[in-house]
Write a protein that holds these residues in place. Sequence first.
Motif, PDB file in Angstrom:
ATOM      1  N   LEU A   1     -53.367  46.855  42.527  1.00 22.53           N
ATOM      2  CA  LEU A   1     -52.215  45.962  42.541  1.00 22.53           C
ATOM      3  C   LEU A   1     -52.580  44.572  42.042  1.00 22.53           C
ATOM      4  CD1 LEU A   1     -50.574  46.987  45.925  1.00 22.53           C
ATOM      5  CD2 LEU A   1     -49.596  47.309  43.652  1.00 22.53           C
TER       6      LEU A   1
ATOM      7  N   ASN B   1     -50.196  41.255  40.823  1.00 24.73           N
ATOM      8  CA  ASN B   1     -49.468  40.996  42.063  1.00 24.73           C
ATOM      9  C   ASN B   1     -50.315  40.211  43.059  1.00 24.73           C
ATOM     10  OD1 ASN B   1     -46.949  42.790  41.731  1.00 24.73           O
ATOM     11  ND2 ASN B   1     -48.606  44.208  41.291  1.00 24.73           N
TER      12      ASN B   1
ATOM     13  N   SER C   1     -46.102  48.597  42.899  1.00 25.55           N
ATOM     14  CA  SER C   1     -45.947  47.569  41.875  1.00 25.55           C
ATOM     15  C   SER C   1     -44.565  47.626  41.246  1.00 25.55           C
ATOM     16  CB  SER C   1     -47.026  47.729  40.805  1.00 25.55           C
ATOM     17  OG  SER C   1     -47.002  46.661  39.885  1.00 25.55           O
TER      18      SER C   1
ATOM     19  N   ALA D   1     -41.864  46.453  43.695  1.00 23.68           N
ATOM     20  CA  ALA D   1     -41.953  45.032  44.045  1.00 23.68           C
ATOM     21  C   ALA D   1     -41.384  44.116  42.982  1.00 23.68           C
ATOM     22  CB  ALA D   1     -43.403  44.648  44.324  1.00 23.68           C
ATOM     23  N   LYS D   2     -41.074  44.643  41.816  1.00 22.57           N
ATOM     24  CA  LYS D   2     -40.573  43.813  40.717  1.00 22.57           C
ATOM     25  C   LYS D   2     -39.221  43.182  41.064  1.00 22.57           C
ATOM     26  CE  LYS D   2     -42.855  46.200  36.884  1.00 22.57           C
ATOM     27  NZ  LYS D   2     -42.655  47.045  35.701  1.00 22.57           N
TER      28      LYS D   2
ATOM     29  N   THR E   1     -44.783  39.012  38.665  1.00 23.96           N
ATOM     30  CA  THR E   1     -45.688  39.187  39.789  1.00 23.96           C
ATOM     31  C   THR E   1     -44.936  39.012  41.103  1.00 23.96           C
ATOM     32  OG1 THR E   1     -46.312  36.852  39.693  1.00 23.96           O
ATOM     33  CG2 THR E   1     -47.712  38.427  38.515  1.00 23.96           C
ATOM     34  N   SER E   2     -45.405  39.729  42.117  1.00 24.35           N
ATOM     35  CA  SER E   2     -44.719  39.740  43.401  1.00 24.35           C
ATOM     36  C   SER E   2     -45.736  39.640  44.530  1.00 24.35           C
ATOM     37  CB  SER E   2     -43.919  41.040  43.554  1.00 24.35           C
ATOM     38  OG  SER E   2     -43.055  41.238  42.475  1.00 24.35           O
ATOM     39  N   THR E   3     -45.242  39.308  45.707  1.00 21.93           N
ATOM     40  CA  THR E   3     -46.080  39.339  46.895  1.00 21.93           C
ATOM     41  C   THR E   3     -45.840  40.667  47.605  1.00 21.93           C
ATOM     42  OG1 THR E   3     -45.999  36.938  47.185  1.00 21.93           O
ATOM     43  CG2 THR E   3     -46.617  38.254  49.094  1.00 21.93           C
ATOM     44  N   ILE E   4     -46.912  41.428  47.755  1.00 22.65           N
ATOM     45  CA  ILE E   4     -46.855  42.717  48.429  1.00 22.65           C
ATOM     46  C   ILE E   4     -47.736  42.628  49.671  1.00 22.65           C
ATOM     47  CG2 ILE E   4     -47.327  45.188  48.255  1.00 22.65           C
ATOM     48  CD1 ILE E   4     -46.999  44.896  45.203  1.00 22.65           C
TER      49      ILE E   4
END
Length: 264
Positions: free
Chosen positions: A50, A55, A260, A263-264, A27-30
Motif C-alpha cells: 500500500l 497511500n 488501495s 480507498a480512492k 493517495t489516501s489514509t488507510i
Amino acid sequence: MRKSITTAAIILMTAIGAPLQASTANTSTIVIVHGAWSSAKDFKDVEAALKKSGNEVITVNLPGHGDDQTPVSSLTLQGYVDTVKKAIGTRKNVTLVGHSFGGMVVSETAEQIPGQIKKLIYLCAFLPSNGESLFSISAADKETHIGQYIQPDEKAGVVGIAKNGILDFFAADAPNKTAERLVANFKPEPLGPLASPVTLTAANFGKINKVYIFTEYDHAIGLTLQKSMAKGANVTRTYSLPTSHTPFFSQPAVVASILSEEAK
C-alpha cells in the motif's frame, strides 16, 4: 447498488497495475486494525504494498497484542477503540479496515468519530448490529472450527487455541515460514473485549459506506455467517477471495490491491 467482484478480476487488476499505481493526487489514509490472536506485524506485506502505491498507511497494534505487555485486566473494547482513534488523530476521509475481531473495533470507532471515516472495509470480519458482541454473533456460526480447538481460561481472563489447530483455524494456506512463525509467536486472547457489546446508531455508523471481503475457505468465520452479516448492513460492494481466514498471508498483493482501489 451492491457490486460483487471476484478474485480473478482483482488479480487481473493487480497484474496490469491499475489499483497499485495510484497517482499522488489519489493517495489516501488507510488505517488497518488486526483481529484476535493477531498483531499489526501480520499486515507488514499488505502495508508495504500500500505504501509503495503512495497511500498513507497506519497499521494499529491493539493493546495486549504482539509485543505490547498491557495487563489483561486493563484491556477493554473501549480501550481498543481509543487506541484506533489516537492513531487516526485529526485525519479525515479515512478508510478504516478491520480484520476478524477488528471489525467490532472499527465499527465502534466509526460510531464515535463518523465525520472522520470515509469508508469501512471488513476483511473476513465481524460486522455487528447494535448491542452485539463477538460472542453473540459467533454463536450462530455453524461452519467455524473454533469448537474443536478453543481453550478458555476464565481465571486468567484469556482464551487460547490448541497448538495443533492454529493453522487449520487461521492460516491453512499460509506460506510455510509464515505458518511456523504464527505458531511460534501465538499468545492467548483477552476474553473481556470479545464479550463486550457495541453501541451503534443509524445516524453515525449506519450512514458510513461499507465494503466486505469474503474468504471462501474460512475456518474461523464461516462464509455463511460472513454473507449474513454483510446482508442488509449497507454494504455497497463485496469481494470474494479463495483463501483461509488470513488472506494477508497468502495473497497480500491482492488484499492491498482491493484496499488501495477502495480507498480512492
